[in-house]
Design a protein around this motif. Sequence first.
Motif, PDB file in Angstrom:
ATOM      1  N   GLY A 130       0.844  -1.200   0.000  1.00  0.00           N
ATOM      2  CA  GLY A 130       0.000   0.000   0.000  1.00  0.00           C
ATOM      3  C   GLY A 130       0.872   1.239   0.000  1.00  0.00           C
ATOM      4  N   ALA A 131       0.271   2.346  -0.409  1.00  0.00           N
ATOM      5  CA  ALA A 131       0.989   3.629  -0.376  1.00  0.00           C
ATOM      6  C   ALA A 131       0.069   4.678   0.237  1.00  0.00           C
ATOM      7  CB  ALA A 131       1.406   4.044  -1.787  1.00  0.00           C
ATOM      8  N   ILE A 132       0.631   5.459   1.158  1.00  0.00           N
ATOM      9  CA  ILE A 132      -0.127   6.557   1.767  1.00  0.00           C
ATOM     10  C   ILE A 132       0.622   7.844   1.454  1.00  0.00           C
ATOM     11  CG2 ILE A 132      -0.981   7.563   3.928  1.00  0.00           C
ATOM     12  CD1 ILE A 132      -1.293   4.727   5.018  1.00  0.00           C
ATOM     13  N   ILE A 133      -0.104   8.794   0.886  1.00  0.00           N
ATOM     14  CA  ILE A 133       0.515  10.084   0.524  1.00  0.00           C
ATOM     15  C   ILE A 133      -0.249  11.192   1.234  1.00  0.00           C
ATOM     16  CG2 ILE A 133       1.034  11.677  -1.371  1.00  0.00           C
ATOM     17  CD1 ILE A 133       0.796   8.460  -2.724  1.00  0.00           C
ATOM     18  N   ASN A 134       0.460  11.923   2.071  1.00  0.00           N
ATOM     19  CA  ASN A 134      -0.139  13.023   2.820  1.00  0.00           C
ATOM     20  C   ASN A 134       0.207  14.347   2.143  1.00  0.00           C
ATOM     21  OD1 ASN A 134      -0.971  11.098   4.733  1.00  0.00           O
ATOM     22  ND2 ASN A 134       1.004  11.252   5.794  1.00  0.00           N
ATOM     23  N   ILE A 135      -0.665  15.334   2.303  1.00  0.00           N
ATOM     24  CA  ILE A 135      -0.389  16.643   1.702  1.00  0.00           C
ATOM     25  C   ILE A 135       0.004  17.614   2.818  1.00  0.00           C
ATOM     26  CG2 ILE A 135      -1.211  18.487   0.210  1.00  0.00           C
ATOM     27  CD1 ILE A 135      -1.010  15.680  -1.112  1.00  0.00           C
ATOM     28  N   ALA A 136       1.265  17.990   2.791  1.00  0.00           N
ATOM     29  CA  ALA A 136       1.806  18.943   3.772  1.00  0.00           C
ATOM     30  C   ALA A 136       1.716  20.348   3.171  1.00  0.00           C
ATOM     31  CB  ALA A 136       3.246  18.556   4.106  1.00  0.00           C
ATOM     32  N   SER A 137       2.666  21.197   3.469  1.00  0.00           N
ATOM     33  CA  SER A 137       2.600  22.600   3.014  1.00  0.00           C
ATOM     34  C   SER A 137       3.974  23.241   3.219  1.00  0.00           C
ATOM     35  CB  SER A 137       1.563  23.339   3.859  1.00  0.00           C
ATOM     36  OG  SER A 137       1.734  24.742   3.778  1.00  0.00           O
ATOM     37  N   PRO A 138       4.278  24.319   2.486  1.00  0.00           N
ATOM     38  CA  PRO A 138       5.485  25.086   2.840  1.00  0.00           C
ATOM     39  C   PRO A 138       5.447  25.511   4.307  1.00  0.00           C
ATOM     40  CG  PRO A 138       4.665  25.781   0.707  1.00  0.00           C
ATOM     41  CD  PRO A 138       3.630  24.845   1.273  1.00  0.00           C
ATOM     42  N   HIS A 139       4.229  25.697   4.872  1.00  0.00           N
ATOM     43  CA  HIS A 139       4.100  26.092   6.280  1.00  0.00           C
ATOM     44  C   HIS A 139       4.553  24.990   7.238  1.00  0.00           C
ATOM     45  CE1 HIS A 139       2.051  29.914   5.550  1.00  0.00           C
ATOM     46  NE2 HIS A 139       1.461  29.294   4.551  1.00  0.00           N
ATOM     47  N   SER A 140       4.814  23.789   6.712  1.00  0.00           N
ATOM     48  CA  SER A 140       5.400  22.730   7.548  1.00  0.00           C
ATOM     49  C   SER A 140       6.841  23.072   7.908  1.00  0.00           C
ATOM     50  CB  SER A 140       5.408  21.399   6.782  1.00  0.00           C
ATOM     51  OG  SER A 140       4.124  21.051   6.320  1.00  0.00           O
ATOM     52  N   PHE A 141       7.484  23.933   7.104  1.00  0.00           N
ATOM     53  CA  PHE A 141       8.930  24.174   7.245  1.00  0.00           C
ATOM     54  C   PHE A 141       9.300  25.630   7.482  1.00  0.00           C
ATOM     55  CE2 PHE A 141       8.286  20.502   4.497  1.00  0.00           C
ATOM     56  CZ  PHE A 141       9.030  19.548   5.165  1.00  0.00           C
ATOM     57  N   ALA A 142       8.496  26.542   6.974  1.00  0.00           N
ATOM     58  CA  ALA A 142       8.744  27.987   7.095  1.00  0.00           C
ATOM     59  C   ALA A 142       7.361  28.612   7.150  1.00  0.00           C
ATOM     60  CB  ALA A 142       9.513  28.495   5.877  1.00  0.00           C
ATOM     61  N   THR A 143       7.290  29.901   7.466  1.00  0.00           N
ATOM     62  CA  THR A 143       5.919  30.407   7.540  1.00  0.00           C
ATOM     63  C   THR A 143       5.831  31.893   7.255  1.00  0.00           C
ATOM     64  OG1 THR A 143       3.854  30.106   8.782  1.00  0.00           O
ATOM     65  CG2 THR A 143       5.738  30.928  10.028  1.00  0.00           C
ATOM     66  N   THR A 144       4.592  32.368   7.190  1.00  0.00           N
ATOM     67  CA  THR A 144       4.294  33.788   7.079  1.00  0.00           C
ATOM     68  C   THR A 144       3.655  34.195   8.416  1.00  0.00           C
ATOM     69  OG1 THR A 144       2.170  33.171   6.116  1.00  0.00           O
ATOM     70  CG2 THR A 144       3.937  33.707   4.589  1.00  0.00           C
ATOM     71  N   THR A 145       3.194  35.413   8.530  1.00  0.00           N
ATOM     72  CA  THR A 145       2.544  35.808   9.784  1.00  0.00           C
ATOM     73  C   THR A 145       1.116  35.282   9.828  1.00  0.00           C
ATOM     74  OG1 THR A 145       1.974  37.871   8.685  1.00  0.00           O
ATOM     75  CG2 THR A 145       3.883  37.925  10.174  1.00  0.00           C
ATOM     76  N   ASN A 146       0.621  35.119  11.056  1.00  0.00           N
ATOM     77  CA  ASN A 146      -0.821  34.946  11.304  1.00  0.00           C
ATOM     78  C   ASN A 146      -1.460  33.711  10.677  1.00  0.00           C
ATOM     79  OD1 ASN A 146      -0.565  37.336  12.656  1.00  0.00           O
ATOM     80  ND2 ASN A 146      -1.291  38.596  10.944  1.00  0.00           N
ATOM     81  N   ILE A 147      -0.834  32.580  10.862  1.00  0.00           N
ATOM     82  CA  ILE A 147      -1.424  31.358  10.299  1.00  0.00           C
ATOM     83  C   ILE A 147      -1.129  30.182  11.245  1.00  0.00           C
ATOM     84  CG2 ILE A 147       0.559  30.986   8.723  1.00  0.00           C
ATOM     85  CD1 ILE A 147      -1.629  30.120   6.599  1.00  0.00           C
ATOM     86  N   ALA A 148      -1.333  30.450  12.556  1.00  0.00           N
ATOM     87  CA  ALA A 148      -0.837  29.573  13.616  1.00  0.00           C
ATOM     88  C   ALA A 148      -1.363  28.135  13.530  1.00  0.00           C
ATOM     89  CB  ALA A 148      -1.206  30.172  14.982  1.00  0.00           C
ATOM     90  N   ALA A 149      -2.676  27.976  13.501  1.00  0.00           N
ATOM     91  CA  ALA A 149      -3.231  26.621  13.561  1.00  0.00           C
ATOM     92  C   ALA A 149      -2.865  25.828  12.304  1.00  0.00           C
ATOM     93  CB  ALA A 149      -4.747  26.690  13.734  1.00  0.00           C
ATOM     94  N   TYR A 150      -2.947  26.482  11.151  1.00  0.00           N
ATOM     95  CA  TYR A 150      -2.629  25.800   9.890  1.00  0.00           C
ATOM     96  C   TYR A 150      -1.166  25.354   9.891  1.00  0.00           C
ATOM     97  CZ  TYR A 150      -2.387  24.991   4.810  1.00  0.00           C
ATOM     98  OH  TYR A 150      -2.220  24.428   3.570  1.00  0.00           O
ATOM     99  N   ALA A 151      -0.263  26.261  10.289  1.00  0.00           N
ATOM    100  CA  ALA A 151       1.166  25.917  10.299  1.00  0.00           C
ATOM    101  C   ALA A 151       1.436  24.757  11.255  1.00  0.00           C
ATOM    102  CB  ALA A 151       1.998  27.146  10.678  1.00  0.00           C
ATOM    103  N   ALA A 152       0.798  24.797  12.437  1.00  0.00           N
ATOM    104  CA  ALA A 152       0.995  23.707  13.410  1.00  0.00           C
ATOM    105  C   ALA A 152       0.482  22.386  12.837  1.00  0.00           C
ATOM    106  CB  ALA A 152       0.283  24.041  14.716  1.00  0.00           C
ATOM    107  N   SER A 153      -0.685  22.444  12.197  1.00  0.00           N
ATOM    108  CA  SER A 153      -1.250  21.198  11.656  1.00  0.00           C
ATOM    109  C   SER A 153      -0.345  20.623  10.560  1.00  0.00           C
ATOM    110  CB  SER A 153      -2.661  21.440  11.108  1.00  0.00           C
ATOM    111  OG  SER A 153      -2.639  22.198   9.911  1.00  0.00           O
ATOM    112  N   LYS A 154       0.204  21.481   9.709  1.00  0.00           N
ATOM    113  CA  LYS A 154       1.007  20.983   8.589  1.00  0.00           C
ATOM    114  C   LYS A 154       2.404  20.531   9.045  1.00  0.00           C
ATOM    115  CE  LYS A 154      -2.019  21.307   5.263  1.00  0.00           C
ATOM    116  NZ  LYS A 154      -2.499  20.107   4.523  1.00  0.00           N
ATOM    117  N   GLY A 155       2.918  21.161  10.112  1.00  0.00           N
ATOM    118  CA  GLY A 155       4.153  20.634  10.698  1.00  0.00           C
ATOM    119  C   GLY A 155       3.922  19.218  11.202  1.00  0.00           C
ATOM    120  N   GLY A 156       2.777  19.013  11.822  1.00  0.00           N
ATOM    121  CA  GLY A 156       2.426  17.682  12.326  1.00  0.00           C
ATOM    122  C   GLY A 156       2.308  16.648  11.212  1.00  0.00           C
TER     123      GLY A 156
END
Length: 255
Positions: A130-156
């Motif tokens: 099987g293969a599982i592919i998750n969709i992360a974000s640039p916010h997983s690694f670096a970020t902009t201002t004011n996007i706290a919950a999204y950045a935390a979720s994508k880091g996870g």
Amino acid sequence: MTRVIIITGAGSGIGQGTALTFAERGDTVVAADIDVTAAQHTISRTSEPTAHMAVHCDVSDELSVQQMVASVRARYGRIDVLVNNAGILISKPLHLTSWSEWQRILNTNLGSVYLCSAAVLPTMLKQQTGAIINIASPHSFATTTNIAAYAASKGGVVALTRQMAMDYGRLGIRTNCVVPGAIDTAMLRSDIAHGDGVEASLAGWARVQPIGRVGQPADIANVIYWLAGPDAAFVLGAAIHADGGMLAQLTPPTE
Ligand SMILES: NC(=O)c1ccc[n+]([C@@H]2O[C@H](COP(=O)([O-])OP(=O)(O)OC[C@H]3O[C@@H](n4cnc5c(N)ncnc54)[C@H](O)[C@@H]3O)[C@@H](O)[C@H]2O)c1
């Protein structure tokens, strides 16, 4: 035997592009979305809609996920690929993010990876593949201002991808994630629907991506397709950047 692919959030954007890419290339697609009409629309755009399946699923709800996966197992008897794509975004700093908004973002973007993966893993473990592919974000690694919950979720999402690769790699299941740059979808357009206007903001995103353009869903769908297949057999626990070079640069280009 065609592969059976579950794609969450397949009613729009990257998920829709991914569903159409797998379907066009001969796989059987399950389009799962909280907006079942949108998922049905995606399936109606395939060349053989009756071969595929649109199903309602709220990826932040355990029962809804279990029912979705049970219906796939009942119809097809196997699950080859899971694409954990569904996600939502709220742009707010931490102190203005309510607890319920925090929970909604974390549950939809990260809790869903746990819930959907836990639901398909017994089938994949039995198949020993099987293969599982998750969709992360640039916010997983670096970020902009004011996007706290999204950045935390994508880091996870990146941390959980690594963990799942460790735990299930020897058992035949490859887990990886994709890190899309700015992709022209409803999510990006609604996030930038203020300030200078959508077209000007899209042009701004095009400028900060060294490739010089905003991405399209197909740009990400092609990477997901590759990760799901035999050409990526040795790729495990990776975060594949498909971001037009966004994360490669130290400072944005000057005009
Ligand atoms: N568009 C970008 O620039 C970009 C960049 C990096 C990462 N991403 C990620 O890519 C993924 C897809 O984003 P998109 O831009 O295609 O967004 P989109 O808004 O176009 O599509 C998201 C889909 O997810 C569905 N969805 C939302 N909540 C759900 C739930 N609880 N259960 C089931 N389905 C649900 C929506 O109905 C929609 O069909 C997301 O995880 C997003 O964070 C997007």
